[in-house]
Write a protein that holds these residues in place. Structure first.
Motif, PDB file in Angstrom:
ATOM      1  N   SER A  15     -34.064   9.671 -45.549  1.00  0.00           N
ATOM      2  CA  SER A  15     -34.971  10.795 -45.720  1.00  0.00           C
ATOM      3  C   SER A  15     -36.265  10.323 -46.348  1.00  0.00           C
ATOM      4  O   SER A  15     -36.302   9.380 -47.119  1.00  0.00           O
ATOM      5  N   THR A  16     -37.368  10.965 -45.984  1.00  0.00           N
ATOM      6  CA  THR A  16     -38.669  10.565 -46.525  1.00  0.00           C
ATOM      7  C   THR A  16     -38.934  11.167 -47.885  1.00  0.00           C
ATOM      8  O   THR A  16     -39.905  10.825 -48.541  1.00  0.00           O
ATOM      9  N   ASN A  17     -38.057  12.091 -48.357  1.00  0.00           N
ATOM     10  CA  ASN A  17     -38.243  12.711 -49.664  1.00  0.00           C
ATOM     11  C   ASN A  17     -37.216  12.162 -50.633  1.00  0.00           C
ATOM     12  O   ASN A  17     -36.043  12.447 -50.547  1.00  0.00           O
ATOM     13  N   PHE A  18     -37.643  11.358 -51.572  1.00  0.00           N
ATOM     14  CA  PHE A  18     -36.703  10.751 -52.504  1.00  0.00           C
ATOM     15  C   PHE A  18     -36.792  11.365 -53.886  1.00  0.00           C
ATOM     16  O   PHE A  18     -36.255  10.837 -54.838  1.00  0.00           O
ATOM     17  N   GLY A  19     -37.497  12.434 -54.033  1.00  0.00           N
ATOM     18  CA  GLY A  19     -37.661  13.010 -55.360  1.00  0.00           C
ATOM     19  C   GLY A  19     -38.659  12.217 -56.152  1.00  0.00           C
ATOM     20  O   GLY A  19     -39.388  11.388 -55.643  1.00  0.00           O
ATOM     21  N   LEU A 161     -25.814  -0.887 -40.279  1.00  0.00           N
ATOM     22  CA  LEU A 161     -25.963  -0.635 -41.710  1.00  0.00           C
ATOM     23  C   LEU A 161     -27.135  -1.445 -42.294  1.00  0.00           C
ATOM     24  O   LEU A 161     -27.965  -0.893 -43.020  1.00  0.00           O
ATOM     25  N   ILE A 162     -27.212  -2.744 -41.985  1.00  0.00           N
ATOM     26  CA  ILE A 162     -28.275  -3.589 -42.542  1.00  0.00           C
ATOM     27  C   ILE A 162     -29.635  -3.145 -42.025  1.00  0.00           C
ATOM     28  O   ILE A 162     -30.620  -3.103 -42.783  1.00  0.00           O
ATOM     29  N   ASN A 163     -29.700  -2.779 -40.749  1.00  0.00           N
ATOM     30  CA  ASN A 163     -30.961  -2.298 -40.179  1.00  0.00           C
ATOM     31  C   ASN A 163     -31.436  -1.041 -40.900  1.00  0.00           C
ATOM     32  O   ASN A 163     -32.629  -0.882 -41.203  1.00  0.00           O
ATOM     33  N   TRP A 164     -30.505  -0.153 -41.216  1.00  0.00           N
ATOM     34  CA  TRP A 164     -30.832   1.073 -41.948  1.00  0.00           C
ATOM     35  C   TRP A 164     -31.258   0.770 -43.381  1.00  0.00           C
ATOM     36  O   TRP A 164     -32.214   1.343 -43.894  1.00  0.00           O
ATOM     37  N   LEU A 165     -30.579  -0.158 -44.026  1.00  0.00           N
ATOM     38  CA  LEU A 165     -30.916  -0.507 -45.409  1.00  0.00           C
ATOM     39  C   LEU A 165     -32.299  -1.152 -45.511  1.00  0.00           C
ATOM     40  O   LEU A 165     -32.992  -0.993 -46.521  1.00  0.00           O
ATOM     41  N   ILE A 166     -32.708  -1.891 -44.487  1.00  0.00           N
ATOM     42  CA  ILE A 166     -34.049  -2.486 -44.497  1.00  0.00           C
ATOM     43  C   ILE A 166     -35.107  -1.386 -44.493  1.00  0.00           C
ATOM     44  O   ILE A 166     -36.137  -1.482 -45.176  1.00  0.00           O
ATOM     45  N   GLU A 167     -34.850  -0.314 -43.743  1.00  0.00           N
ATOM     46  CA  GLU A 167     -35.774   0.819 -43.745  1.00  0.00           C
ATOM     47  C   GLU A 167     -35.785   1.516 -45.106  1.00  0.00           C
ATOM     48  O   GLU A 167     -36.848   1.896 -45.611  1.00  0.00           O
ATOM     49  N   VAL A 168     -34.604   1.682 -45.699  1.00  0.00           N
ATOM     50  CA  VAL A 168     -34.504   2.307 -47.018  1.00  0.00           C
ATOM     51  C   VAL A 168     -35.228   1.456 -48.059  1.00  0.00           C
ATOM     52  O   VAL A 168     -35.996   1.963 -48.887  1.00  0.00           O
ATOM     53  N   HIS A 169     -34.983   0.162 -48.017  1.00  0.00           N
ATOM     54  CA  HIS A 169     -35.626  -0.779 -48.947  1.00  0.00           C
ATOM     55  C   HIS A 169     -37.143  -0.693 -48.842  1.00  0.00           C
ATOM     56  O   HIS A 169     -37.864  -0.720 -49.851  1.00  0.00           O
ATOM     57  N   CYS A 170     -37.631  -0.568 -47.629  1.00  0.00           N
ATOM     58  CA  CYS A 170     -39.078  -0.479 -47.404  1.00  0.00           C
ATOM     59  C   CYS A 170     -39.642   0.831 -47.939  1.00  0.00           C
ATOM     60  O   CYS A 170     -40.712   0.858 -48.544  1.00  0.00           O
ATOM     61  N   LYS A 171     -38.916   1.933 -47.759  1.00  0.00           N
ATOM     62  CA  LYS A 171     -39.394   3.226 -48.227  1.00  0.00           C
ATOM     63  C   LYS A 171     -39.396   3.325 -49.745  1.00  0.00           C
ATOM     64  O   LYS A 171     -40.254   3.959 -50.336  1.00  0.00           O
ATOM     65  N   PHE A 172     -38.419   2.698 -50.371  1.00  0.00           N
ATOM     66  CA  PHE A 172     -38.376   2.674 -51.833  1.00  0.00           C
ATOM     67  C   PHE A 172     -39.387   1.689 -52.428  1.00  0.00           C
ATOM     68  O   PHE A 172     -39.598   1.682 -53.642  1.00  0.00           O
ATOM     69  N   GLU A 173     -39.961   0.835 -51.576  1.00  0.00           N
ATOM     70  CA  GLU A 173     -40.923  -0.187 -52.009  1.00  0.00           C
ATOM     71  C   GLU A 173     -40.305  -1.094 -53.086  1.00  0.00           C
ATOM     72  O   GLU A 173     -40.894  -1.353 -54.135  1.00  0.00           O
ATOM     73  N   GLU A 223     -28.936  10.134 -57.575  1.00  0.00           N
ATOM     74  CA  GLU A 223     -29.286  11.286 -56.737  1.00  0.00           C
ATOM     75  C   GLU A 223     -30.198  10.885 -55.575  1.00  0.00           C
ATOM     76  O   GLU A 223     -30.140  11.483 -54.495  1.00  0.00           O
ATOM     77  N   ASP A 224     -31.038   9.877 -55.787  1.00  0.00           N
ATOM     78  CA  ASP A 224     -31.878   9.380 -54.690  1.00  0.00           C
ATOM     79  C   ASP A 224     -31.011   8.800 -53.576  1.00  0.00           C
ATOM     80  O   ASP A 224     -31.279   9.018 -52.385  1.00  0.00           O
ATOM     81  N   LEU A 225     -29.986   8.081 -53.947  1.00  0.00           N
ATOM     82  CA  LEU A 225     -29.101   7.477 -52.959  1.00  0.00           C
ATOM     83  C   LEU A 225     -28.258   8.534 -52.245  1.00  0.00           C
ATOM     84  O   LEU A 225     -27.960   8.402 -51.056  1.00  0.00           O
ATOM     85  N   VAL A 226     -27.876   9.588 -52.978  1.00  0.00           N
ATOM     86  CA  VAL A 226     -27.160  10.702 -52.341  1.00  0.00           C
ATOM     87  C   VAL A 226     -28.034  11.366 -51.295  1.00  0.00           C
ATOM     88  O   VAL A 226     -27.585  11.698 -50.192  1.00  0.00           O
ATOM     89  N   GLN A 227     -29.330  11.500 -51.616  1.00  0.00           N
ATOM     90  CA  GLN A 227     -30.247  12.186 -50.708  1.00  0.00           C
ATOM     91  C   GLN A 227     -30.552  11.362 -49.470  1.00  0.00           C
ATOM     92  O   GLN A 227     -30.601  11.889 -48.355  1.00  0.00           O
ATOM     93  N   ILE A 228     -30.768  10.027 -49.624  1.00  0.00           N
ATOM     94  CA  ILE A 228     -31.103   9.218 -48.448  1.00  0.00           C
ATOM     95  C   ILE A 228     -29.916   9.057 -47.506  1.00  0.00           C
ATOM     96  O   ILE A 228     -30.099   8.786 -46.311  1.00  0.00           O
ATOM     97  N   HIS A 356     -38.541  -5.201 -36.717  1.00  0.00           N
ATOM     98  CA  HIS A 356     -39.726  -5.315 -35.860  1.00  0.00           C
ATOM     99  C   HIS A 356     -40.761  -4.260 -36.214  1.00  0.00           C
ATOM    100  O   HIS A 356     -41.962  -4.556 -36.285  1.00  0.00           O
ATOM    101  N   ARG A 357     -40.326  -3.030 -36.448  1.00  0.00           N
ATOM    102  CA  ARG A 357     -41.264  -1.969 -36.829  1.00  0.00           C
ATOM    103  C   ARG A 357     -41.915  -2.264 -38.180  1.00  0.00           C
ATOM    104  O   ARG A 357     -43.121  -2.034 -38.365  1.00  0.00           O
ATOM    105  N   LYS A 358     -41.127  -2.760 -39.104  1.00  0.00           N
ATOM    106  CA  LYS A 358     -41.648  -3.065 -40.437  1.00  0.00           C
ATOM    107  C   LYS A 358     -42.749  -4.109 -40.362  1.00  0.00           C
ATOM    108  O   LYS A 358     -43.823  -3.937 -40.954  1.00  0.00           O
TER     109      LYS A 358
END
Length: 378
Positions: A15-19, A161-173, A223-228, A356-358
């Motif tokens: 999710s793009t909203n992490f609180g 799973l790893i592909n998804w976590l790379i996106e999460v890692h990028c969004k959390f900066e 709670e951030d991890l629950v939301q994502i 690739h998108r990143k």
């Protein structure tokens, strides 16, 4: 919300909203500021006659001029040698000896000399640190076929799973170190513990939480991890999985990942930003691919730097300095490097295109769109 399915197993996109996550800054690139040395004039403490003073000053000026002309390269370049004398000088054997000495000295570059006065670079024992990393890196490795022992998940689910976590890692900066440790924790845990497919995403977010606690200054809250994860898991489930993972791994989070070797090998290769981004791009493609677990972290890092160098230069390049600090020759890297070229070639196709998108973004120099080193496949 879009999902990616494999055998009825779904991992939600972040999710793009992490609180309110706060300002997550890490202390980086701390420069060592040292004041310039002061020069003080030496006062004349003894009276001299006019004649003796003039004579002594003349001698000092002659001596200073001689020293200046020998020591200061600017004075030599400002007064060029006549071509006849220069040709006679080039014929002498002394010039050949000097040229040979220079070529031998520059074969192996001292990559730590610029950091000698920076205590944060620990130049005095940095080689000992990396020697220790090489000796213990086996502790961070897993069996390259450990998925065969998992009854309910497979390597394709791990890749999702790893592909998804790379996106999460990028969004959390988050910091780069956090991503590599997250993947390492996941693999070491899955090697030791059977996991149901519905709990695989829970393992992923919990591994990210553990890696953040180890690497980050400011850690995301549960709670951030629950939301994502789209509320697929409750707060207590994440904490319960955290307890199980640290118990299974016996609290061993301090392992050498490919990241620590990558930093050193990029320095040995005297890389620029474009080469650095391309090396990390290739390395993250390897994180997603289960088959790359057969290689040691140090070899993966060396192969990523070598492949990136070849891609940017257009020809094979692996200097003696890189070989010395990595302890790998071109022949030892070529097999792994060819697999990286193939991953680069197909990185923009299929469903798992998070890396690739990143790295197609301007922030990372759009290196994902660069041409792969296909000549290495010949």
């Amino acid at each position: 919300m879009e999902t990616v399915n494999e055998n009825k197993h779904a991992i939600s996109k972040p999710s793009t909203n992490f609180g309110e996550m706060g300002n997550r800054r890490a202390l980086r690139n701390i420069e060592n500021f040292v004041g310039a040395p002061r020069s003080y004039a030496c006062p004349v403490t003894k009276k001299q006659s006019t004649e003796s003073f003039a004579a002594s000053q003349a001698k000092k000026e002659q001596l200073s001029l001689a020293v200046y002309q020998v020591a200061d390269h600017k004075s030599v370049s400002d007064s060029p040698i006549p071509m006849v004398k220069e040709l006679e000088y080039m014929k002498s054997g002394e010039s050949e000896i000097e040229m040979e000495d220079v070529s031998e000295d520059t074969t192996l570059v001292d990559i730590d000399s610029a950091d000698a006065k920076n205590p944060l670079k620990v130049v005095d024992y940095v080689e000992d640190i990396y020697e220790t990393y090489r000796n213990i890196e086996e502790t961070s490795c897993v069996d390259s076929d450990y998925m065969a022992t998992q009854p309910d998940i497979n390597d394709r689910m791990r890749a999702i799973l790893i592909n998804w976590l790379i996106e999460v890692h990028c969004k959390f900066e988050l910091m780069d170190e956090t991503l590599y440790l997250t993947v390492n924790i996941i693999d070491r845990f899955l090697e030791r513990q059977n996991v149901q497919r519905k709990k695989l995403q829970l393992v992923g977010v919990t591994a990210l939480l553990l890696a953040c606690k180890y690497e980050e200054v400011s850690v995301p809250i549960v709670e951030d991890l629950v939301q994502i994860s789209d509320h697929a898991y409750r707060h207590q489930e994440i904490l319960g999985m955290e307890w199980l993972m640290v118990k299974t791994l016996q609290f061993n989070m301090s392992v050498p990942t490919p990241y620590v070797f990558m930093k050193r090998f990029l320095q040995a290769a005297q890389s620029d930003k474009q080469m650095e981004f391309l090396s990390y791009f290739l390395m993250e493609l390897c994180l997603v691919d289960y088959n790359m677990l057969r290689y040691r972290p140090s070899l993966l890092a060396a192969a990523a730097v070598y492949t990136a160098q070849c891609s940017l230069k257009g020809y094979k390049l692996w200097t003696k300095t890189s070989q010395f600090h990595s302890t790998y020759s071109q022949d030892q890297l070529i097999e792994c490097s060819r697999l990286m070229v193939e991953l680069h070639q197909k990185s923009g196709t299929g469903k798992l295109t998070g890396v690739h998108r990143k790295y197609s973004a301007y922030k990372y120099g759009c290196v994902a769109k660069s041409e792969p080193a296909l000549f290495l496949l010949e």
